[in-house]
Structure formats: C-alpha cells, structure tokens
Design a protein around this motif. Structure first.
Motif, PDB file in Angstrom:
ATOM      1  N   UNK A 211      38.600  43.833  43.051  1.00 52.79           N
ATOM      2  CA  UNK A 211      39.485  42.606  43.468  1.00 52.79           C
ATOM      3  C   UNK A 211      38.574  41.342  43.945  1.00 52.79           C
ATOM      4  N   UNK A 212      37.475  41.435  44.698  1.00 56.33           N
ATOM      5  CA  UNK A 212      36.909  40.600  45.331  1.00 56.33           C
ATOM      6  C   UNK A 212      36.101  39.565  44.281  1.00 56.33           C
ATOM      7  N   UNK A 213      35.879  40.485  43.150  1.00 58.30           N
ATOM      8  CA  UNK A 213      35.218  39.550  42.044  1.00 58.30           C
ATOM      9  C   UNK A 213      36.094  38.678  41.408  1.00 58.30           C
ATOM     10  N   UNK A 214      37.404  39.004  41.384  1.00 56.11           N
ATOM     11  CA  UNK A 214      38.398  38.167  40.957  1.00 56.11           C
ATOM     12  C   UNK A 214      38.741  36.836  41.819  1.00 56.11           C
ATOM     13  N   UNK A 215      38.660  37.207  43.210  1.00 58.28           N
ATOM     14  CA  UNK A 215      38.878  36.072  44.175  1.00 58.28           C
ATOM     15  C   UNK A 215      37.833  35.050  44.147  1.00 58.28           C
ATOM     16  N   UNK A 216      36.774  35.451  43.626  1.00 56.47           N
ATOM     17  CA  UNK A 216      35.456  34.575  43.668  1.00 56.47           C
ATOM     18  C   UNK A 216      35.463  33.839  42.197  1.00 56.47           C
ATOM     19  N   UNK A 217      36.484  33.959  41.263  1.00 58.22           N
ATOM     20  CA  UNK A 217      36.531  33.435  40.007  1.00 58.22           C
ATOM     21  C   UNK A 217      36.483  31.796  40.119  1.00 58.22           C
ATOM     22  N   UNK A 218      37.144  31.439  41.416  1.00 58.77           N
ATOM     23  CA  UNK A 218      37.451  29.857  41.425  1.00 58.77           C
ATOM     24  C   UNK A 218      35.777  29.220  41.861  1.00 58.77           C
ATOM     25  N   UNK A 219      34.809  30.244  42.254  1.00 59.51           N
ATOM     26  CA  UNK A 219      33.441  29.440  42.200  1.00 59.51           C
ATOM     27  C   UNK A 219      33.009  29.130  40.791  1.00 59.51           C
ATOM     28  N   UNK A 220      32.304  27.890  40.739  1.00 61.23           N
ATOM     29  CA  UNK A 220      32.160  27.426  39.216  1.00 61.23           C
ATOM     30  C   UNK A 220      31.104  28.221  38.791  1.00 61.23           C
ATOM     31  N   UNK A 221      30.998  28.261  37.480  1.00 60.95           N
ATOM     32  CA  UNK A 221      29.838  28.816  36.715  1.00 60.95           C
ATOM     33  C   UNK A 221      28.589  28.312  37.333  1.00 60.95           C
ATOM     34  N   UNK A 222      27.584  29.608  37.363  1.00 60.26           N
ATOM     35  CA  UNK A 222      26.237  29.173  38.045  1.00 60.26           C
ATOM     36  C   UNK A 222      26.138  28.582  39.324  1.00 60.26           C
ATOM     37  N   UNK A 223      27.013  28.881  40.240  1.00 55.47           N
ATOM     38  CA  UNK A 223      26.869  28.632  41.632  1.00 55.47           C
ATOM     39  C   UNK A 223      26.194  29.363  42.216  1.00 55.47           C
TER      40      UNK A 223
END
Length: 511
Positions: free
Chosen positions: A38-50
């Motif tokens: 669930x937390x992986x999904x919440x972190x999807x707004x973190x841009x790629x390679x951040x």
C-alpha cells in the motif's frame, strides 16, 4: 533472496506470526506485507529516479517506508533526530533528496521553507506523515544505491555512505547466524532506526529470522534528545520481554548501574550487543557478574555496519569478537585494519570513485591466534610525543576508565615530553583514589604512554555539550578547544601539581 522476498515468504508460510509490535499496534507478517504494498502505491507521486529523505521517530511506519523504498529501488536517506539543522540540510542537499517524509513538519517546514514546492499527507500504519517535494538538485549516485547513511562523525560535515541492498542483506544474514536468531525471538529496537546499526543488525536481522521487532517511540524507550531515563529503558526491556537488543556504551553503563542498585533481572534477555565505541573490559565484567548477556562488536558504515561480534560460543573480553562469516580482514604495513565483504558503493558526490576489494577502516588493531579481533584505536587519533613515540590515546583511555574512580578520560600529548589526561571522575572519587588508579595503570604502560599529569573536566563529556558523538566517541577537537589553555599551562609551569581544577571547582565532574 531479497529482504522483501523474505517478508513475502513469511507472509505465505506463517501469515499470522507477529512481525512488528508498537504499544497497541500489532502487525502480522501478512499485515506488514500489505502495508508495504500500500505504501509503495502512496509513493508513486515521487518522480522517477528521486531520492527520499526519511525523518520520523521509531514507529512501524519507519520500517514500512524503508521496505517500500527497497521494493521500489528508491534510494532512502535516514535522517537522525539528533542531527543539527545544518547537518540535516547538508545531508538532504548532498544526497540530492527531492522528497522528504517526516512526522515533525514544524521543524522541517521551518528548515526548508522556500525549497518546498508541495506538501501532502500520507498515512502509514495509522501514522499521519507529511511528504514534502523539495527543490533540491539531484545527485549522481553509484549504481545499485538503495540507502545513503550519514554518521555524525567526530569532525566536519557528515559523509554520505552509499550502500546496496545486497551489502546490508549480507550483514543481516551473518548477524542472524552469529546471534542464532529464530522466529521465537523478540527484538527491542532501542537505538533510532535512522542509525545503520539498528536498521541492519536489529530490524533486518530479526525479520529475516521471522521473529518480532518491537518498534517503540524513543520517548517510550526512555530516550529523549540527549537524555536517558534508564529506569524507563529497563522497564521497556521487561515489558517487551526482549530477547535481544543493541546498546551503545553509554546505555550499557547506565543499565549496569541501575542493575547494581537493585533493579529486577531481565530474565528474557539472552543477547545484548554493544558497539559504536570502545567498551571498557571492567564494564563488561561488571555486566557479566550481574548476569547480563553482553557481547561487544565492531563495525563501520562502509561495511554496512557490523564486521565482528562476540557471541555465546566465541567470547573474549577485550576483543570485539570474531569476524562475521562474510568478512575478511588484514593489516596494512602500519597496522591499519583493512576489511573486505559487504563494501560500500562509494560516497555521495564521488560516484566515479574506483572501489577496491579492501576498505581502509581507519582503525589500528590485530587478530590474535584464536581469531579474535582487537581494536587499539583510531589511526587519525594517534599522536607523536616530542620523543618520537606513537601513542594511541584510546588504548590508555580504555585502561583509565576501567578503574572505579574514573568515568571518562581524554588523553593529550602531541609533540609534548609527557602525556596529560583530562578526567571526569565518578561520584565517590577523590584525588587520592584517582592518583592511586593512575599509579596502577601507569605500571602496566610503557613509559611513553604513561599519564604524567591530569586535570578535572568542568563537566562530563556529552552529546549536549558536543564533546561526544551520539554513539559515545570523544570529539577530541571540541574537548581540546575547551581545555587547551589549562592543558598547555601544565607544560609551562615549573612546579606542576598532580591535579588542576578547572574554574576553581570544588567538586568532581560526574557522569
């Protein structure tokens, strides 16, 4: 097998076994895995390679965010609460962390202010956290970096050590073997999870074994800022029925004292690892006389924490134990220890540094005939007397603090004809008992390492006065700046007394 794959395996085979406990919150391995996903999904707004900076107190949310970042292969920068604002700013910029997650929004909003472009709230394991997007320039990191750990160090700005998951997994697996961890074990996370030692040798090792990690807020454990409530820590170990825990020497000193004063036995405790700084053999002996199962170890961030560890089967007081199964060690021509196994990938802002198989530890030591590792001191701390003799101050300081009269000691003698010790006396010490202790210690030392004069510190060396690092190491430069005039005066006087009291104090520094 990765760390996440191990959690998935536990969640499949023993889904109802308890992975994490925190007060009234209990997470089974199935719950833990669900929270990670669930937390992986919440972190999807973190841009790629951040890169993500994590600044929260000990809580199950810390472990979940850690594993979610591992699953996403997103570099994570744990930020210790004891870092100054300047150190926090340095670490975030140095690592190129454009996302920061915290449970202390007031501090970090004030600190980063104009660098914040967006704020949002996420909830992890019932804990509301603020996620900040920052205008921070990305940094090129070594390939496979999943964690960047910063240590406070004894001088200068913290240095970012880049680690791979495999390096940390190697250490956690070896610790699991050395400590003989099983699914029945209860581990109490006493140190902040932002410290690599607790993160890898504590949390990862117990979860690999399928055991239970008790992750409690620092205040609940008895640690608030730089202060310690040892009675509360003792009670926490009892309440959690902890079988294992990790301490630094200052915590062990306090625990031994409270047990000697009559605190109840910790009957469930079977392995109390202590590391981060040198431990006086007399302290270890006192602990053993109380029945405390204390085992000293040694490690460094560049080797993903633990390198060597004593255990029940192989234990020698004065040593830091035998090497972990995945580690090899050798000595350079000047007796500096070189370590191979679970090496770091490089430092931040040095991504193109060529890594060799052997990492220079900066420590002087040796391995005895039985395979036990002994640490004599830091290479950079060795000073040369005016007679051209090399002195490792930690060697002498360890002997001094092993006596009943001396709580802390810092030795000086660079380019001088003899050595001076700055001493923090124990509560019941007198000038006579300190002199007597020095006489006994000096008899066992070569003449160039002996303590010729000593003076009392005006207060104990502590994290609060910046004379100790958070893991208990002396900040020698800070101590020197505070006492250099008094120490130098010893060498210019014709008639030198055995003791000088700083600022005409009439009482002893008490630890």
């Amino acid at each position: 097998m990765t760390l996440l794959q191990t959690i998935k395996q536990h969640a499949t085979k023993v889904p109802n076994s308890i992975a994490i406990k925190c007060d009234s919150l209990t997470l089974s391995y199935r719950d833990f895995l669900d929270e990670i996903i669930q937390t992986q999904q919440q972190l999807t707004e973190c841009k790629e390679n951040c890169t993500i900076a994590l600044a929260i107190d000990n809580h199950p949310a810390w472990a979940i965010l850690d594993f979610a970042s591992l699953a996403n292969q997103t570099p994570l920068v744990p930020l210790p609460a004891f870092f100054s604002d300047a150190q926090l700013m340095h670490a975030v910029k140095d690592a190129g962390a454009s996302v920061l997650i915290t449970d202390n929004p007031q501090r970090f909003t004030a600190l980063f202010d104009y660098l914040i472009t967006q704020k949002s709230t996420i909830t992890v394991a019932g804990k509301r956290l603020m996620m900040m997007q920052l205008i921070i320039a990305p940094q090129q990191l070594p390939a496979s970096t999943v964690k960047i750990t910063y240590t406070s160090g004894t001088t200068g700005q913290p240095k970012g050590v880049c680690l791979s998951e495999q390096a940390m997994l190697n250490v956690a697996t070896s610790v699991q073997t050395m400590v003989n961890l099983s699914a029945n074990d209860q581990h109490c996370c006493v140190l902040p999870l932002s410290t690599l030692l607790e993160n890898v040798a504590g949390l990862y090792a117990i979860l690999l074994a399928g055991g239970t990690a008790h992750i409690l807020p620092s205040e609940t454990v008895g640690l608030t800022g730089s202060s310690l409530n040892i009675n509360q820590l003792h009670q926490t170990l009892k309440n959690t029925q902890a079988n294992t825990a990790i301490f630094i020497p200052e915590l062990l000193t306090a625990l031994v004292a409270v047990c000697e004063a009559g605190a109840s036995a910790l009957s469930n405790l079977r392995f109390l690892a202590v590391g981060g700084a040198s431990v006086a053999p007399t302290l270890l002996n006192r602990a053993h006389q109380l029945g405390l199962p204390v085992f000293e170890g040694y490690g460094l961030s560049e080797s993903a924490s633990v390198v060597a560890l004593n255990n029940r089967e192989n234990h020698k007081v004065g040593s830091v134990g035998k090497l972990l199964p995945h580690v090899a060690i050798k000595c350079s021509d000047d007796n500096e220890l070189l370590v191979k196994g679970s090496n770091y990938l490089g430092y931040t802002n040095q991504p193109n540094t060529t890594q060799t198989d052997w990492v220079a530890t900066g420590d002087i030591g040796y391995v005895d005939a039985d395979g036990y590792l002994f640490i004599n001191g830091r290479k950079k701390n060795i000073f040369i007397t005016s007679y051209g003799r090399n002195v490792s101050p930690e060697w002498v300081e360890r002997d001094l603090t092993s006596t009943p009269a001396i709580a802390q000691a810092c030795l000086f003698g660079e380019a001088k004809p003899w050595n001076t010790a700055l001493i923090v006396a124990k509560a019941d010490a007198t000038v006579e008992t300190i002199d007597s202790a020095l006489d006994i210690i000096n008899q066992s030392l070569p003449d160039y390492a002996r303590v010729s004069k000593w003076l009392l510190a005006s207060e104990p060396f502590s994290v609060a006065n910046k004379q100790l690092t958070p893991n208990g190491r002396l900040r020698r430069d800070v101590i020197w700046q505070s006492y250099q005039d008094a120490i130098n005066s010893l060498y210019t006087q014709h008639q030198i007394p055995n003791i000088i009291e700083i600022e005409n104090r009439n009482e002893y520094g008490i630890l």
